[in-house]
Design a protein around this motif. Structure first.
Motif, PDB file in Angstrom:
ATOM      1  N   THR A 167       0.792  -1.230   0.000  1.00  0.00           N
ATOM      2  CA  THR A 167       0.000   0.000   0.000  1.00  0.00           C
ATOM      3  C   THR A 167       0.825   1.280   0.000  1.00  0.00           C
ATOM      4  O   THR A 167       0.267   2.358  -0.168  1.00  0.00           O
ATOM      5  CB  THR A 167      -0.931   0.023   1.230  1.00  0.00           C
ATOM      6  N   ASP A 168       2.139   1.177   0.185  1.00  0.00           N
ATOM      7  CA  ASP A 168       2.910   2.409   0.349  1.00  0.00           C
ATOM      8  C   ASP A 168       4.353   2.216  -0.091  1.00  0.00           C
ATOM      9  O   ASP A 168       4.873   1.091  -0.150  1.00  0.00           O
ATOM     10  CB  ASP A 168       2.886   2.850   1.819  1.00  0.00           C
ATOM     11  N   THR A 169       5.011   3.339  -0.407  1.00  0.00           N
ATOM     12  CA  THR A 169       6.443   3.377  -0.699  1.00  0.00           C
ATOM     13  C   THR A 169       7.065   4.482   0.137  1.00  0.00           C
ATOM     14  O   THR A 169       6.668   5.641   0.039  1.00  0.00           O
ATOM     15  CB  THR A 169       6.702   3.650  -2.195  1.00  0.00           C
ATOM     16  N   LEU A 170       8.027   4.114   0.980  1.00  0.00           N
ATOM     17  CA  LEU A 170       8.640   5.061   1.903  1.00  0.00           C
ATOM     18  C   LEU A 170      10.123   5.212   1.579  1.00  0.00           C
ATOM     19  O   LEU A 170      10.933   4.349   1.924  1.00  0.00           O
ATOM     20  CB  LEU A 170       8.468   4.567   3.347  1.00  0.00           C
ATOM     21  N   PRO A 171      10.519   6.301   0.880  1.00  0.00           N
ATOM     22  CA  PRO A 171      11.932   6.481   0.530  1.00  0.00           C
ATOM     23  C   PRO A 171      12.679   7.288   1.591  1.00  0.00           C
ATOM     24  O   PRO A 171      12.105   8.143   2.265  1.00  0.00           O
ATOM     25  CB  PRO A 171      11.851   7.265  -0.782  1.00  0.00           C
ATOM     26  N   TYR A 172      13.988   7.005   1.722  1.00  0.00           N
ATOM     27  CA  TYR A 172      14.808   7.672   2.736  1.00  0.00           C
ATOM     28  C   TYR A 172      16.165   8.061   2.158  1.00  0.00           C
ATOM     29  O   TYR A 172      16.741   7.340   1.356  1.00  0.00           O
ATOM     30  CB  TYR A 172      15.021   6.764   3.952  1.00  0.00           C
ATOM     31  N   PHE A 173      16.703   9.182   2.629  1.00  0.00           N
ATOM     32  CA  PHE A 173      18.045   9.676   2.358  1.00  0.00           C
ATOM     33  C   PHE A 173      18.309   9.904   0.862  1.00  0.00           C
ATOM     34  O   PHE A 173      18.964   9.106   0.199  1.00  0.00           O
ATOM     35  CB  PHE A 173      19.110   8.725   2.931  1.00  0.00           C
ATOM     36  N   PRO A 174      17.810  11.024   0.324  1.00  0.00           N
ATOM     37  CA  PRO A 174      18.107  11.352  -1.072  1.00  0.00           C
ATOM     38  C   PRO A 174      19.587  11.653  -1.264  1.00  0.00           C
ATOM     39  O   PRO A 174      20.257  12.121  -0.347  1.00  0.00           O
ATOM     40  CB  PRO A 174      17.249  12.598  -1.322  1.00  0.00           C
ATOM     41  N   PHE A 175      20.110  11.358  -2.450  1.00  0.00           N
ATOM     42  CA  PHE A 175      21.519  11.650  -2.731  1.00  0.00           C
ATOM     43  C   PHE A 175      21.698  12.002  -4.197  1.00  0.00           C
ATOM     44  O   PHE A 175      20.843  11.717  -5.046  1.00  0.00           O
ATOM     45  CB  PHE A 175      22.413  10.460  -2.342  1.00  0.00           C
ATOM     46  N   ASP A 176      22.825  12.614  -4.493  1.00  0.00           N
ATOM     47  CA  ASP A 176      23.179  13.019  -5.851  1.00  0.00           C
ATOM     48  C   ASP A 176      23.722  11.802  -6.596  1.00  0.00           C
ATOM     49  O   ASP A 176      24.717  11.195  -6.182  1.00  0.00           O
ATOM     50  CB  ASP A 176      24.233  14.133  -5.784  1.00  0.00           C
ATOM     51  N   ILE A 177      23.090  11.443  -7.701  1.00  0.00           N
ATOM     52  CA  ILE A 177      23.485  10.245  -8.444  1.00  0.00           C
ATOM     53  C   ILE A 177      24.916  10.345  -8.964  1.00  0.00           C
ATOM     54  O   ILE A 177      25.582   9.330  -9.210  1.00  0.00           O
ATOM     55  CB  ILE A 177      22.504   9.984  -9.613  1.00  0.00           C
ATOM     56  N   VAL A 213      15.064  -0.681  10.458  1.00  0.00           N
ATOM     57  CA  VAL A 213      14.112  -0.704   9.350  1.00  0.00           C
ATOM     58  C   VAL A 213      13.025  -1.717   9.677  1.00  0.00           C
ATOM     59  O   VAL A 213      13.320  -2.878   9.989  1.00  0.00           O
ATOM     60  CB  VAL A 213      14.806  -1.097   8.028  1.00  0.00           C
ATOM     61  N   THR A 214      11.771  -1.293   9.615  1.00  0.00           N
ATOM     62  CA  THR A 214      10.627  -2.180   9.798  1.00  0.00           C
ATOM     63  C   THR A 214       9.677  -1.979   8.617  1.00  0.00           C
ATOM     64  O   THR A 214       9.868  -1.052   7.820  1.00  0.00           O
ATOM     65  CB  THR A 214       9.885  -1.887  11.117  1.00  0.00           C
ATOM     66  N   PRO A 215       8.645  -2.806   8.457  1.00  0.00           N
ATOM     67  CA  PRO A 215       7.733  -2.630   7.320  1.00  0.00           C
ATOM     68  C   PRO A 215       7.026  -1.281   7.292  1.00  0.00           C
ATOM     69  O   PRO A 215       6.580  -0.841   6.225  1.00  0.00           O
ATOM     70  CB  PRO A 215       6.723  -3.769   7.507  1.00  0.00           C
ATOM     71  N   SER A 216       6.928  -0.599   8.424  1.00  0.00           N
ATOM     72  CA  SER A 216       6.154   0.639   8.465  1.00  0.00           C
ATOM     73  C   SER A 216       6.996   1.906   8.532  1.00  0.00           C
ATOM     74  O   SER A 216       6.502   2.994   8.254  1.00  0.00           O
ATOM     75  CB  SER A 216       5.197   0.622   9.662  1.00  0.00           C
ATOM     76  N   LYS A 217       8.297   1.785   8.898  1.00  0.00           N
ATOM     77  CA  LYS A 217       9.063   3.019   9.081  1.00  0.00           C
ATOM     78  C   LYS A 217      10.552   2.735   9.275  1.00  0.00           C
ATOM     79  O   LYS A 217      10.975   1.594   9.469  1.00  0.00           O
ATOM     80  CB  LYS A 217       8.555   3.779  10.301  1.00  0.00           C
ATOM     81  N   LEU A 218      11.306   3.822   9.252  1.00  0.00           N
ATOM     82  CA  LEU A 218      12.714   3.827   9.644  1.00  0.00           C
ATOM     83  C   LEU A 218      12.815   4.611  10.947  1.00  0.00           C
ATOM     84  O   LEU A 218      12.217   5.685  11.075  1.00  0.00           O
ATOM     85  CB  LEU A 218      13.560   4.506   8.572  1.00  0.00           C
ATOM     86  N   SER A 219      13.544   4.087  11.914  1.00  0.00           N
ATOM     87  CA  SER A 219      13.726   4.804  13.175  1.00  0.00           C
ATOM     88  C   SER A 219      15.169   4.673  13.633  1.00  0.00           C
ATOM     89  O   SER A 219      15.869   3.715  13.279  1.00  0.00           O
ATOM     90  CB  SER A 219      12.779   4.253  14.258  1.00  0.00           C
ATOM     91  N   LEU A 220      15.633   5.657  14.388  1.00  0.00           N
ATOM     92  CA  LEU A 220      16.985   5.625  14.926  1.00  0.00           C
ATOM     93  C   LEU A 220      16.996   4.740  16.167  1.00  0.00           C
ATOM     94  O   LEU A 220      16.320   5.042  17.152  1.00  0.00           O
ATOM     95  CB  LEU A 220      17.454   7.040  15.271  1.00  0.00           C
ATOM     96  N   ALA A 221      17.733   3.644  16.123  1.00  0.00           N
ATOM     97  CA  ALA A 221      17.766   2.703  17.245  1.00  0.00           C
ATOM     98  C   ALA A 221      18.897   3.033  18.215  1.00  0.00           C
ATOM     99  O   ALA A 221      18.681   3.114  19.420  1.00  0.00           O
ATOM    100  CB  ALA A 221      17.917   1.277  16.723  1.00  0.00           C
ATOM    101  N   TYR A 222      20.123   3.224  17.675  1.00  0.00           N
ATOM    102  CA  TYR A 222      21.284   3.475  18.529  1.00  0.00           C
ATOM    103  C   TYR A 222      22.124   4.599  17.930  1.00  0.00           C
ATOM    104  O   TYR A 222      22.550   4.532  16.774  1.00  0.00           O
ATOM    105  CB  TYR A 222      22.139   2.212  18.670  1.00  0.00           C
ATOM    106  N   ARG A 223      22.346   5.612  18.733  1.00  0.00           N
ATOM    107  CA  ARG A 223      23.254   6.703  18.361  1.00  0.00           C
ATOM    108  C   ARG A 223      24.586   6.413  19.026  1.00  0.00           C
ATOM    109  O   ARG A 223      24.685   6.337  20.245  1.00  0.00           O
ATOM    110  CB  ARG A 223      22.685   8.037  18.843  1.00  0.00           C
TER     111      ARG A 223
END
Length: 385
Positions: A167-177, A213-223
């Motif tokens: 049902t969804d596409t969640l992209p993260y961290f854009p970068f210059d190709i 990374v999980t099916p619903s989101k990206l979250s910061l686990a350990y800094r």
């Protein structure tokens, strides 16, 4: 999110049996056809070890006891395929579903070449028709697609990855190709699957934050915060003074870590390895961090004992397989690493006559093989603590 302040140099040694509950050494059969140098990539499929050797561009298939079964020679993949002959470049393989089965898939940029456990090609698919790098999040229907491209009209935005669901596409961290044309990097974005259903770790380019990374989101686990002597400048990825001079910076600052080589969470323990230019005798790089007690154990300083037949479970401090590659795989509660026969026979000689009892596989190996034989896989089952 937890903040972990880690000085790896404070990590202490331990005996093998304090850390692991089971240790197995699996020598890989050496024949004229199966001889190779190093294990660059390791996966398992239907009770077999699938290995990629970067030097020879070959994928080799061995049974669970190390018996050689087949070889996929990268130089022969395009034999008879005139439009591609002599142009194949690939840097590993994937295990992918195919017609209600699983196969070994090799991407040659134009095509996805699919092989069975006998090394026979069973399919050839145009790469544009097969998203060759998609990863299934364990225990879910969601996929992770590295290098995701979102198109809007004539414009495209490139992302480090996207989570794809029905049902969804969640992209993260854009970068210059074009970043690799404009600059040099000693790292790349990485994913680590650690056995918990629906989860994996993500580490970004020259980054030291562990994202979940999980099916619903990206979250910061350990800094992760490291000592100043091991830490990259805060503006390392953005300041133009480092452009095309990153290698020069690391050579001038050998104690500075430039990447996380692996990161696995096993119960309360976080297994991690950092990379830098300093030698393992100068800098500790691989640790186990206990999230409950905050204690750190150095994987470079594990003391062999009866559980490992008094043989080291990695070659850190003596050779370079573990320093360069660390753990190759976490699968079904077992960690896998490897080291060369040169190292194995050297370790055995150091034992002298003090250790005479080995496993049947090792007994046969020491009787029939030598320092030039194939590497040995080390299978380790961590304790639950």
């Amino acid at each position: 999110m937890l903040t972990l302040r880690l000085n790896l140099q404070d990590a202490r040694g331990a005996s093998v049996s304090q850390v692991f509950e089971n240790v197995n050494f699996i020598p890989l059969e050496t024949t004229k056809e199966s001889l190779f140098g190093n294990i660059s990539q390791l996966k398992t499929l239907k009770g077999h070890y699938i290995i990629f050797d970067y030097d020879t561009r070959a994928v080799l298939i061995f049974s669970s006891t190390g018996k050689f079964r087949a070889k996929i020679d990268g130089r022969m993949i395009n034999e008879g395929d005139t439009e591609e002959k002599g142009k194949t470049q690939f840097y590993g393989f994937e295990i992918r579903p195919h017609q209600e089965d699983s196969i070994i898939a090799i991407n040659s940029n134009k095509h996805l070449h699919c092989f069975n456990l006998d090394g026979k090609r069973v399919a050839k698919i145009l790469s544009k028709d097969a998203y060759t790098r998609d990863m299934i999040l364990p225990g879910s229907d969601a996929k992770v697609r590295p290098g995701y491209v979102r198109k809007l009209g004539n414009d495209s935005t490139h992302y480090e990855f996207a989570i794809l669901t029905k049902t969804d596409t969640l992209p993260y961290f854009p970068f210059d190709i074009d970043r690799y044309k404009k600059d040099e990097f000693w790292d790349g974005a990485k994913f680590f699957s650690y056995g918990i259903p629906g989860e994996m770790f993500f580490v970004n380019l020259h980054g030291f934050n562990l994202y979940k990374v999980t099916p619903s989101k990206l979250s910061l686990a350990y800094r992760i915060i490291l000592p100043a002597s091991n830490t990259l400048p805060q503006d390392f990825n953005t300041n133009p003074i480092y452009v095309k001079k990153r290698g020069e910076f690391f050579r001038s600052n050998p104690n500075v870590f430039y990447r996380i080589s692996f990161a696995y969470q096993i119960h309360n323990n976080l297994y991690m390895q950092m990379s830098c230019f300093a030698s393992p005798s100068e800098v500790k790089k691989a640790i186990i961090y206990n999230l409950k007690t905050t204690e750190m154990t150095s994987l470079q300083d594990l003391q062999p004992d009866s559980l490992s037949h008094f043989l080291p479970v990695n070659d850190a401090g003596h050779y370079y397989d573990f320093v360069n590659r660390g753990f190759l795989l976490l699968k079904d509660d077992y960690l896998y690493t490897s080291y060369s026969s040169l190292a194995m026979f050297s370790f055995k000689e150091q034992l002298g006559d003090t250790q005479k009892t080995f496993s049947p596989l090792l007994d046969e190996y020491f009787k029939t093989q030598n320092r030039k034989s194939n590497p040995v896989i080390v299978q380790l089952k961590p304790k639950k603590n």
